[in-house]
Write a protein that holds these residues in place. Structure first.
Motif, PDB file in Angstrom:
ATOM      1  N   TRP A  33      36.875  43.556  34.082  1.00 37.50           N
ATOM      2  CA  TRP A  33      37.411  42.342  33.466  1.00 37.50           C
ATOM      3  C   TRP A  33      38.878  42.527  33.083  1.00 37.50           C
ATOM      4  N   SER A  34      39.208  43.675  32.523  1.00 39.24           N
ATOM      5  CA  SER A  34      40.594  43.940  32.126  1.00 39.24           C
ATOM      6  C   SER A  34      41.533  43.935  33.334  1.00 39.24           C
ATOM      7  N   ALA A  35      41.110  44.577  34.403  1.00 43.16           N
ATOM      8  CA  ALA A  35      41.933  44.614  35.613  1.00 43.16           C
ATOM      9  C   ALA A  35      42.066  43.229  36.228  1.00 43.16           C
ATOM     10  N   PHE A  36      40.993  42.468  36.225  1.00 43.18           N
ATOM     11  CA  PHE A  36      41.034  41.096  36.744  1.00 43.18           C
ATOM     12  C   PHE A  36      42.026  40.253  35.957  1.00 43.18           C
ATOM     13  N   CYS A  37      41.923  40.325  34.640  1.00 40.07           N
ATOM     14  CA  CYS A  37      42.825  39.526  33.795  1.00 40.07           C
ATOM     15  C   CYS A  37      44.284  39.909  34.031  1.00 40.07           C
ATOM     16  N   ALA A  38      44.541  41.204  34.141  1.00 39.42           N
ATOM     17  CA  ALA A  38      45.913  41.661  34.380  1.00 39.42           C
ATOM     18  C   ALA A  38      46.418  41.206  35.754  1.00 39.42           C
ATOM     19  N   ALA A  39      45.561  41.290  36.750  1.00 32.05           N
ATOM     20  CA  ALA A  39      45.972  40.939  38.112  1.00 32.05           C
ATOM     21  C   ALA A  39      46.149  39.434  38.302  1.00 32.05           C
ATOM     22  N   ARG A  40      45.342  38.647  37.623  1.00 33.61           N
ATOM     23  CA  ARG A  40      45.362  37.199  37.844  1.00 33.61           C
ATOM     24  C   ARG A  40      46.053  36.421  36.733  1.00 33.61           C
ATOM     25  N   GLY A  41      46.541  37.103  35.712  1.00 34.78           N
ATOM     26  CA  GLY A  41      47.300  36.430  34.667  1.00 34.78           C
ATOM     27  C   GLY A  41      46.475  35.728  33.606  1.00 34.78           C
ATOM     28  N   TYR A  42      45.238  36.094  33.440  1.00 35.43           N
ATOM     29  CA  TYR A  42      44.406  35.514  32.388  1.00 35.43           C
ATOM     30  C   TYR A  42      44.501  36.369  31.126  1.00 35.43           C
ATOM     31  N   ALA A  43      44.307  35.733  29.979  1.00 33.22           N
ATOM     32  CA  ALA A  43      44.211  36.472  28.721  1.00 33.22           C
ATOM     33  C   ALA A  43      42.868  37.204  28.708  1.00 33.22           C
ATOM     34  N   HIS A  44      42.832  38.359  28.083  1.00 35.26           N
ATOM     35  CA  HIS A  44      41.611  39.176  28.074  1.00 35.26           C
ATOM     36  C   HIS A  44      40.438  38.437  27.422  1.00 35.26           C
ATOM     37  N   ASP A  45      40.714  37.584  26.471  1.00 31.35           N
ATOM     38  CA  ASP A  45      39.641  36.855  25.776  1.00 31.35           C
ATOM     39  C   ASP A  45      39.411  35.447  26.333  1.00 31.35           C
ATOM     40  N   ASP A  46      39.919  35.170  27.529  1.00 32.42           N
ATOM     41  CA  ASP A  46      39.744  33.864  28.168  1.00 32.42           C
ATOM     42  C   ASP A  46      38.361  33.796  28.811  1.00 32.42           C
ATOM     43  N   ASN A  47      37.465  33.061  28.171  1.00 27.58           N
ATOM     44  CA  ASN A  47      36.100  32.916  28.688  1.00 27.58           C
ATOM     45  C   ASN A  47      35.843  31.524  29.235  1.00 27.58           C
ATOM     46  N   THR A  48      36.891  30.874  29.712  1.00 28.57           N
ATOM     47  CA  THR A  48      36.732  29.527  30.240  1.00 28.57           C
ATOM     48  C   THR A  48      35.960  29.562  31.558  1.00 28.57           C
ATOM     49  N   TYR A  49      35.478  28.397  31.946  1.00 31.62           N
ATOM     50  CA  TYR A  49      34.745  28.284  33.207  1.00 31.62           C
ATOM     51  C   TYR A  49      35.616  28.727  34.373  1.00 31.62           C
ATOM     52  N   GLN A  50      36.865  28.308  34.380  1.00 31.31           N
ATOM     53  CA  GLN A  50      37.760  28.642  35.494  1.00 31.31           C
ATOM     54  C   GLN A  50      37.928  30.151  35.632  1.00 31.31           C
ATOM     55  N   ALA A  51      38.197  30.848  34.531  1.00 33.28           N
ATOM     56  CA  ALA A  51      38.394  32.300  34.591  1.00 33.28           C
ATOM     57  C   ALA A  51      37.121  33.017  35.008  1.00 33.28           C
ATOM     58  N   THR A  52      36.015  32.639  34.398  1.00 36.56           N
ATOM     59  CA  THR A  52      34.733  33.285  34.705  1.00 36.56           C
ATOM     60  C   THR A  52      34.319  33.026  36.142  1.00 36.56           C
ATOM     61  N   ASN A  53      34.488  31.795  36.600  1.00 41.60           N
ATOM     62  CA  ASN A  53      34.115  31.444  37.965  1.00 41.60           C
ATOM     63  C   ASN A  53      34.964  32.204  38.983  1.00 41.60           C
ATOM     64  N   GLU A  54      36.269  32.271  38.738  1.00 41.39           N
ATOM     65  CA  GLU A  54      37.143  33.010  39.648  1.00 41.39           C
ATOM     66  C   GLU A  54      36.792  34.497  39.651  1.00 41.39           C
TER      67      GLU A  54
END
Length: 77
Positions: A33-54
């Protein structure tokens, strides 16, 4: 008496293995999750549908995720 002690020792060993596996799974999830957030520009605590789905659709099982595990010193699977 020996059978009881042997049985308890085997059960203790199996329980220890399962708890180690659970800890490793949790570590992998955090690394992924940490690597995904860093690579895709999401905040680490972003649990939105868009972030989770991606994350689930494009990251889990990808070469990028595997590289993140290797970089962290963890066996991918």
């Amino acid at each position: 008496m020996k059978k009881i002690i042997l049985t308890l020792a085997i059960l203790a060993a199996l329980t220890g293995c399962k708890s180690q596996q659970a800890a490793l799974d949790e570590q992998r999830a955090e690394i992924s999750w940490s690597a995904f957030c860093a690579a895709r520009g999401y905040a680490h605590d972003d649990n939105t549908y868009q972030a989770t789905n991606e994350y689930l659709d494009t990251w889990c099982g990808s070469v990028d995720e595997e590289a993140a595990f290797i970089a962290a010193g963890v066996e991918p699977y």
